[in-house]
Design a protein around this motif. Structure first.
Motif, mmCIF file in Angstrom:
data_model
loop_
_atom_site.group_PDB
_atom_site.id
_atom_site.type_symbol
_atom_site.label_atom_id
_atom_site.label_comp_id
_atom_site.label_asym_id
_atom_site.label_seq_id
_atom_site.Cartn_x
_atom_site.Cartn_y
_atom_site.Cartn_z
ATOM 1 N N SER A 172 0.791 -1.212 0.062
ATOM 2 C CA SER A 172 -0.059 -0.031 -0.001
ATOM 3 C C SER A 172 0.887 1.144 -0.047
ATOM 4 O O SER A 172 0.582 2.172 -0.847
ATOM 5 C CB SER A 172 -0.928 0.121 1.350
ATOM 6 N N ARG A 173 1.923 1.238 0.781
ATOM 7 C CA ARG A 173 2.723 2.528 0.968
ATOM 8 C C ARG A 173 3.462 2.728 -0.481
ATOM 9 O O ARG A 173 3.445 3.865 -0.873
ATOM 10 C CB ARG A 173 3.853 1.946 1.863
ATOM 11 N N ASP A 174 4.025 1.705 -0.958
ATOM 12 C CA ASP A 174 4.593 2.041 -2.409
ATOM 13 C C ASP A 174 3.646 2.507 -3.227
ATOM 14 O O ASP A 174 4.009 3.403 -4.088
ATOM 15 C CB ASP A 174 5.268 0.710 -2.967
ATOM 16 N N SER A 175 2.498 1.764 -3.451
ATOM 17 C CA SER A 175 1.435 2.509 -4.500
ATOM 18 C C SER A 175 0.965 3.673 -4.222
ATOM 19 O O SER A 175 0.783 4.498 -5.123
ATOM 20 C CB SER A 175 0.332 1.472 -4.437
ATOM 21 N N THR A 176 1.034 4.048 -3.011
ATOM 22 C CA THR A 176 0.369 5.435 -2.729
ATOM 23 C C THR A 176 1.559 6.676 -2.960
ATOM 24 O O THR A 176 1.130 7.661 -3.645
ATOM 25 C CB THR A 176 0.190 5.525 -1.146
ATOM 26 N N HIS A 177 2.651 6.074 -2.905
ATOM 27 C CA HIS A 177 3.956 7.102 -3.394
ATOM 28 C C HIS A 177 3.921 7.266 -4.860
ATOM 29 O O HIS A 177 3.934 8.361 -5.146
ATOM 30 C CB HIS A 177 5.207 6.578 -2.766
ATOM 31 N N LEU A 178 3.491 6.085 -5.603
ATOM 32 C CA LEU A 178 3.556 6.015 -7.006
ATOM 33 C C LEU A 178 2.409 6.987 -7.456
ATOM 34 O O LEU A 178 2.384 7.804 -8.464
ATOM 35 C CB LEU A 178 3.671 4.620 -7.500
#
Length: 713
Positions: free
Chosen positions: A270-276
């Motif tokens: 979730s964290r990675d996708s949110t940053h992207l």
């Protein structure tokens, strides 16, 4: 053989389970059960009913380990796989199985959210939408496809051309649009049907150009360019990091298979996708606020921009009609858009028509590639057959008589054919009016006439890749038409191209002209193309169907200007680009691609109008046609100028041809006097003598004149 491969897979998974037991290796056992379920779902051998029951049993077993609390990602994947099995289940009550499959897909979506797992979110929504559509639950299908398409358009950077697995993913995503267009028609939401067809074409472009180094044109501040570059690098790095983490996670936790409409098992956090997501939003804002006002076309290469039907209809003005084709599954649609109709008129083919169209396409291309003389001889009769398959007479019944201009927007392989040359059996008679319902059986009662589509529209027949690109082209103001940039015969094997260019140069106040060895790539790129009002390329073109961005124009020393390089040209003063070369209008026509060819590159580079070719055109015929075209362009639009030139060439008599060649003789002698006798005979004397010995109307056959098409405004 696929059937044999699946049997071997089942045997291997079964062997693995003798070691990966539920007691000793619980997670590996669950992983293998899930993979075994996938193999059973796609199994060809054996009874389907039994295979589906085995798949359900394996998924159910995996879920004893893959619980929502312990393994939420794998739990969601298994829920998705189990839903696929239930949607295919033969045993039990159909309604109960469907209800169970729907509940399982919805379970998966509680974890597979757009924010955390956008690709998998799209895959599950697609599966669920397909289930609703197969059960004719049209509104539920619409409500499911819509957010899936929104996510696909958000994920513009997830697919890059050249990656085979991602190419398959692109084809699966393309089916979302096909399904949505069908659903919209079933719901009688006809304006949305054509809007989603347009969005499909826009997505294909964005997908192809994702992560490419496409730069905005015009006076963009250096700080904006730097920020654009920074965001591009960060987005690309973030995507690469997510892929690495996915590989590591699969190595540690086992690979989970089983996506029907989405052959991908990316498990991002979730964290990675949110940053992207944040990076992409920053990029969108930069383009919208700092670039679009200077280069309005740049946003088309970066993000899908839906076009509304009301904006599409404005393209018709007061006297223009649009025919837009769209191929869905085993049928094809024709959208008929006129100034008078508040919604598009839709004609839908039968499955038999579609099969006939595919067979026609296969035979046409095979003969063109392998038996060119026979292809030329049969072209007229083939076009007659194509007109019948497309039911063109019926389609034209819906176009009001006051429409004297026609714009054709083909789909997929239809881009390869000279639709403007299709023969018409009847005169236009539209006194009976139009209907906004789907019409598959219009009764035609018109007077007989031997003519082609081109003859029925005095304002001209032109082409466009999409309504959206046509809209962009119409917004370009190009008042000047005095400076010519031209190249001719850079490969020194098409000497009549020099006759073309020599004649064309007289029509402009100033020109930059490069011929033969002088027409090399470096000289052309340094020739200040951005100042040209007209760019004329008399050279070879090469289309690369497996790598469309590598399609190119060929210059001296066999140097190539690729489609990707063409995208980055700045043609902000250009009103017309003419590609007087062989096959410059050919395009990619695979399922996942729409209109990716050389003319497309020049349109995006800034030219509102294009003239290009669909096949290897006859040298003399094309020379005469283009000379006439450039005479017409002084007083007519690009479309009308080309159409008149084509009609003129068709009707040119042998006597008038002989007189015209005598008139051109001084230019011919001046251009070719230095050629060795052998070359002059081959390139000049033989073609000219052959022309004079032809039939009373030497160029009446369609292969002489219909290969040229006008694209844009």
């Amino acid at each position: 053989e696929k059937a044999e491969n699946i049997e071997l897979a089942i045997a291997s998974y079964t062997d693995a389970l003798t070691v990966y037991t539920s007691d000793a290796f619980r997670q590996d056992w669950a992983m293998t059960q899930n993979n075994l379920a996938t193999a059973y779902i796609y199994r060809i051998s054996g009874e389907k009913a039994e295979n589906i029951e085995l798949a359900i049993a394996s998924c159910t077993a995996a879920l004893t380990v893959y619980t929502r609390d312990a393994f939420p990602e794998y739990w969601a994947t298994t829920q998705n796989n189990l839903a696929i099995a239930y949607s295919d289940r033969i045993r039990g009550e159909k309604a109960e199985n469907m209800e169970r499959a729907i509940a399982l897909y919805r379970n998966a979506l509680t974890i597979r959210t757009r924010e955390a797992f956008p690709q998998n979110h799209t895959g599950t929504l697609s599966n669920l939408g397909n289930l609703y559509r197969s059960n004719q639950q049209w509104q539920l299908a619409y409500d499911t496809y819509a957010p899936a398409i929104e996510t696909v358009e958000f994920l513009r950077g997830e697919i890059q051309s050249g990656d085979e697995s991602k190419q398959k993913l692109a084809e699966e995503w393309n089916k979302l649009y096909l399904g949505m267009v069908e659903v919209c028609i079933q719901l009688k939401r006809y304006t949305e049907a054509v809007e989603y067809a347009e969005r499909s074409k826009a997505r294909n472009l964005v997908e192809l150009l994702a992560n490419r180094d496409i730069k905005p044109k015009g006076n963009i501040p250096e700080t904006v360019l730097n920020e654009l570059s920074r965001l591009g690098r960060e987005i690309e790095a973030e995507q690469r990091q997510l892929e690495i983490e996915q590989i590591n996670r699969n190595s540690n936790g086992g690979r989970i298979l089983g996506e029907r409409s989405l052959k991908s098992d990316s498990l991002t956090t979730s964290r990675d996708s949110t940053h992207l997501t944040k990076l992409r939003k920053q990029l969108d804002e930069l383009i919208a606020h700092k670039i679009t006002s200077i280069d309005p076309d740049f946003s088309l290469t970066q993000k899908v921009k839906p076009i509304l039907y009301k904006d599409i209809q404005t393209l018709t003005g007061e006297n223009t009609a649009i025919l837009e084709w769209y191929i869905i599954g085993d049928k094809f649609l024709t959208f008929i858009i006129t100034p008078q109709s508040p919604t598009p008129i839709i004609w839908q083919s039968s499955t038999a028509d579609f099969e006939a169209l595919v067979n026609w396409d296969n035979e046409y291309r095979k003969e063109y590639k392998e038996i060119k003389p026979q292809w030329k001889q049969k072209l007229a009769s083939r076009l007659q057959n194509l007109a019948e398959i497309l039911h063109l007479d019926r389609i034209l019944k819906n176009i009001p008589k006051q429409c004297d201009r026609l714009i054709l927007i083909p789909h997929r392989f239809l881009h390869l054919f000279p639709l403007h040359a299709l023969p018409i059996s009847h005169e236009r008679d539209f006194e009976s009016g139009c209907t906004d319902e789907i019409d598959s059986s219009i009764t035609v009662s018109l007077s007989k006439s031997e003519s082609c589509l081109l003859d029925l529209f005095p304002g001209g027949v032109s082409y466009a890749p999409s309504c959206q690109l046509l809209q962009q082209a119409k917004q370009r103001q190009r008042p000047n038409f005095s400076h010519l940039f031209a190249i001719a015969n850079p490969t020194k094997d098409r000497y009549l191209l020099e006759l073309q260019a020599a004649n064309i140069r007289d029509k402009f106040k100033s020109n930059d002209f490069l011929a033969k060895d002088d027409a090399n790539k470096n000289a052309i790129l340094n020739a200040k193309l951005s100042f040209a009002n007209c760019a004329h390329f008399g050279c070879h073109g090469k289309f690369e169907p497996d790598s469309p961005l590598e399609s190119s124009l060929v210059f001296a020393n066999k140097e190539r200007l690729t489609l990707l390089e063409i995208f980055n040209l700045d043609l902000n003063q250009c009103r017309l680009v003419t590609l007087s070369a062989c096959e410059t209008g050919l395009t990619e026509s695979r399922t996942s691609d729409e209109y990716i060819g050389l003319p497309f590159g020049f349109l995006l580079a800034g030219s509102p109008s294009m003239v290009s070719t669909l096949w290897e055109v006859d040298q003399l015929a094309s020379t005469l046609l283009l000379i006439r075209f450039y005479e017409n362009i002084k007083t007519l639009s690009t479309v009308a100028a080309l159409n008149e030139a084509q009609q003129w060439l068709r009707n040119l008599t042998s006597e008038k041809l002989e007189a015209l060649l005598k008139e051109l003789q001084p230019q011919i002698d001046e251009i070719f006097d230095r050629l060795p006798l052998k070359e002059r005979t081959r390139y000049v004397n033989a073609p000219l003598k052959g022309a004079q010995n032809r039939k009373p109307f030497p160029f009446v056959e369609p292969h002489y004149w219909s290969g040229f098409i006008a694209i844009g405004v």
